[in-house]
Design an enzyme around this catalytic site. Sequence first.
Site, PDB file in Angstrom:
ATOM      1  N   GLN A 115       0.834  -1.205   0.000  1.00 29.22           N
ATOM      2  CA  GLN A 115       0.000   0.000   0.000  1.00 29.22           C
ATOM      3  C   GLN A 115       0.864   1.249   0.000  1.00 29.22           C
ATOM      4  OE1 GLN A 115      -3.681   0.442   2.549  1.00 29.22           O
ATOM      5  NE2 GLN A 115      -2.343   1.793   3.714  1.00 29.22           N
ATOM      6  N   GLY A 116       0.768   2.055  -1.051  1.00 29.69           N
ATOM      7  CA  GLY A 116       1.554   3.279  -1.165  1.00 29.69           C
ATOM      8  C   GLY A 116       0.756   4.501  -0.770  1.00 29.69           C
ATOM      9  N   TYR A 117       0.575   4.693   0.528  1.00 27.67           N
ATOM     10  CA  TYR A 117      -0.174   5.839   1.049  1.00 27.67           C
ATOM     11  C   TYR A 117       0.746   6.830   1.766  1.00 27.67           C
ATOM     12  CZ  TYR A 117      -5.012   4.184   0.263  1.00 27.67           C
ATOM     13  OH  TYR A 117      -6.215   3.804  -0.272  1.00 27.67           O
ATOM     14  N   SER A 118       1.282   6.424   2.926  1.00 31.39           N
ATOM     15  CA  SER A 118       2.013   7.356   3.797  1.00 31.39           C
ATOM     16  C   SER A 118       3.263   7.904   3.107  1.00 31.39           C
ATOM     17  CB  SER A 118       2.409   6.662   5.095  1.00 31.39           C
ATOM     18  OG  SER A 118       1.274   6.296   5.847  1.00 31.39           O
ATOM     19  N   SER A 150       4.371  -1.506   4.284  1.00 29.25           N
ATOM     20  CA  SER A 150       4.475  -2.883   4.763  1.00 29.25           C
ATOM     21  C   SER A 150       4.675  -3.852   3.603  1.00 29.25           C
ATOM     22  CB  SER A 150       3.209  -3.270   5.535  1.00 29.25           C
ATOM     23  OG  SER A 150       3.025  -2.431   6.649  1.00 29.25           O
ATOM     24  N   GLU A 234     -10.592  -1.930   6.094  1.00 25.77           N
ATOM     25  CA  GLU A 234      -9.586  -2.411   7.038  1.00 25.77           C
ATOM     26  C   GLU A 234     -10.214  -3.103   8.238  1.00 25.77           C
ATOM     27  OE1 GLU A 234      -5.438  -0.169   6.917  1.00 25.77           O
ATOM     28  OE2 GLU A 234      -7.022   1.131   7.640  1.00 25.77           O
ATOM     29  N   SER A 359      -2.933   7.408  13.774  1.00 27.63           N
ATOM     30  CA  SER A 359      -2.559   7.612  15.173  1.00 27.63           C
ATOM     31  C   SER A 359      -3.789   7.839  16.048  1.00 27.63           C
ATOM     32  CB  SER A 359      -1.625   8.819  15.291  1.00 27.63           C
ATOM     33  OG  SER A 359      -2.329  10.016  14.990  1.00 27.63           O
TER      34      SER A 359
END
Length: 382
Positions: A115-118, A150, A234, A359
């Site tokens: 997953q390429g988000y952050s 991840s 999720e 968070s």
Amino acid sequence: MDFEFTSEDEAFRTEARGWLVAHADSAQDRRTWERTLGKAGWIGLGWPEGGYGNRTAGLTQQVAWAEEYARSGAPPRSGHIGENLLAPTLLAHGTDEQKSRFLPPIAAGEELWCQGYSEPGAGSDLAGVRTSAVREGASYRISGQKIWTSLAHEADWCFVLARTDPGSRRHQGLSFLLVPMDQPGRIEVRPIRQMTGTSDFNEVFFDGAHAREEHVVGEEGQGWRVAMSLLGFERGVSTLAQQIGFAEELGRVVRAAVRTGAVDDPVLRARLVRQWAELRAMRWNALRTLGGSGDAGAPSVAKLLWANWHQRLGELAVAVRGAEASVGPADWSASAPYELDPDQHLFLFSRADTIYGGSDQVQRTIIAERVLGLPREPKGVV
């Protein structure tokens, strides 16, 4: 809410347990294990029938499979990002061609996803992504950096949230792209070594990486809507499997407390009882949510509950063992990666639970704004 297992569900559970007993101990590397699962049809139980190679199962049967998998001691999954995040997103927003291309390899365990988000400086603020995707004919050229990705070092593909409109801001002008990872010189993956000694997270650098125009999920510029839809997937039956793992960890901590005599300390004993009671409450909350009784803040409530619970369990794991929990194996070497016992790993890894996946501050803000209707948090406030 009625959430009872029928005789058919129990028969399904028995089949799943028998298969796992027969195959889990023979598992080799994680990629081979994914293919073993796929060959038996155990990937994509919650998908609809569509010729993707998966068997279908109802919600209670999915719960039974997830619980038996967690109890079996089978290897950690490498394909869960493709199965549980990308696949439902494609089923909701993808074209027929995208479903036919990507779902069968996921179901077979042949293609793994990340997953390429952050991004650096935009971890919890997903709308602040700066990775760009410039249209060039029938493809996009992607430049930028993702972080905390991840399993990127194992993945064949990455779904990337990138800015396709250079003049856009925040939620506007983003697109959801499916990007092949096998692009030497255009994609670089750098593992991030954690304080546990492992490297499941990675930095990913895109230097002119290509994505085809037919691999945009949803329309160009509508990536925020697709990305938010994915985050909604999720939660699900995987939360119940997670709680089975939590119960096993709690049991190990309780046994250590009995062995060391820490259970005789009334304060520690009260903390252990609280952990047990809260775990039961989390299970019922997860069942209530799966039954459709949750609200817009249900995923955030669940994340706050389990992240803080798990972090306190890590603290308890070392507290009940006392000084021995701070000592490593006798054969430690400065030249070799150190190894942690399960309690030490639990304590160190759980420090990140209240940060990754959104968070605590982000979850509380979601609840405040979307559920309680409180004024929006000013941007730029630290």
